[in-house]
Design a protein around this motif. Structure first.
Motif, PDB file in Angstrom:
ATOM      1  N   VAL A  82      48.016  30.943  51.666  1.00 32.21           N
ATOM      2  CA  VAL A  82      46.712  31.517  51.342  1.00 32.21           C
ATOM      3  C   VAL A  82      45.678  30.447  51.649  1.00 32.21           C
ATOM      4  O   VAL A  82      45.786  29.321  51.171  1.00 32.21           O
ATOM      5  CB  VAL A  82      46.627  31.919  49.853  1.00 32.21           C
ATOM      6  N   TYR A 116      47.218  35.015  54.011  1.00 30.07           N
ATOM      7  CA  TYR A 116      46.155  35.720  53.297  1.00 30.07           C
ATOM      8  C   TYR A 116      44.927  34.834  53.368  1.00 30.07           C
ATOM      9  O   TYR A 116      45.035  33.608  53.302  1.00 30.07           O
ATOM     10  CB  TYR A 116      46.529  35.943  51.830  1.00 30.07           C
ATOM     11  N   GLU A 148      49.207  38.200  59.536  1.00 29.77           N
ATOM     12  CA  GLU A 148      48.092  38.349  58.598  1.00 29.77           C
ATOM     13  C   GLU A 148      48.434  39.488  57.644  1.00 29.77           C
ATOM     14  O   GLU A 148      48.725  40.602  58.074  1.00 29.77           O
ATOM     15  CB  GLU A 148      46.804  38.662  59.349  1.00 29.77           C
ATOM     16  N   GLY A 150      46.488  39.977  54.467  1.00 31.58           N
ATOM     17  CA  GLY A 150      45.358  40.472  53.690  1.00 31.58           C
ATOM     18  C   GLY A 150      44.160  39.543  53.742  1.00 31.58           C
ATOM     19  O   GLY A 150      44.300  38.340  53.962  1.00 31.58           O
ATOM     20  N   MET A 175      46.255  41.693  45.157  1.00 28.38           N
ATOM     21  CA  MET A 175      46.832  41.236  46.433  1.00 28.38           C
ATOM     22  C   MET A 175      47.911  40.204  46.174  1.00 28.38           C
ATOM     23  O   MET A 175      48.972  40.232  46.808  1.00 28.38           O
ATOM     24  CB  MET A 175      45.734  40.686  47.348  1.00 28.38           C
TER      25      MET A 175
END
Length: 179
Positions: A82, A116, A148, A150, A175
């Motif tokens: 992330v 993310y 990818e 989100g 998410m």
């Protein structure tokens, strides 16, 4: 099946809006049973890449001795990465850009990651985050097998913590929980 999640918080402000969204994402991912680690980039010593390409001759070991070696190790460890940054002049901030540039030492070895992206901006226009997102996507495009998964857009927030109690917080939590 639980996953290993690495959150790279590029916010220069502890408790800043992108950092708070990282925490919401992390809470959801942990509640879903994943192993999660968040790195607050501002608290790390990460020098700029000087394009010496020592890493090319040394099997991915960088000539700069700082905290980036630890971050690269954790990027290898992670199933999910992330990346979070506030928008600065329609792009990512310096902390995140430095990490992306220093990934050059091992970019061919970091493979098959789910990505993310979390972005925040004071502006609310529909295009304010386009370049920021492309910067994130640029790194992933160079890493073999990246996907990818989100994107979270926190628009219209400036003061630290302004994102709290918004629908975007819930989106980040959900998410994370959905990993």
């Amino acid at each position: 099946m639980s996953k290993k999640v690495l959150i790279l918080s590029g916010s220069p402000r502890k408790g800043g809006n992108s950092d708070v969204l990282c925490d919401a994402f992390m809470k959801g991912a942990q509640e879903a049973g994943n192993e999660v680690e968040k790195i607050f980039l501002r608290s790390k010593k990460i020098g700029y890449c000087n394009a010496c390409y020592y890493c090319k001759k040394s099997g991915g070991v960088c000539a700069i001795k700082d905290d980036m070696a630890e971050i690269l190790e954790k990027m290898h460890w992670a199933d999910v990465i992330v990346m979070a940054s506030p928008v600065y002049f329609y792009s990512i901030d310096a902390q995140m850009k430095t990490v992306i540039d220093r990934t050059v030492a091992q970019w061919t070895q970091i493979k098959n990651k789910e990505f993310y992206y979390i972005m925040t901006a004071a502006e609310e226009s529909s295009t304010v985050m386009d370049c920021t997102l492309e910067c994130f996507r640029g790194l992933a495009a160079c890493l073999s097998g990246s996907k990818e998964m989100g994107v979270i857009y926190g628009k219209g927030v400036y003061e630290a913590g302004a994102i709290k109690n918004t629908a975007t917080m819930q989106q980040a939590y959900e998410m994370g929980k959905g990993i």
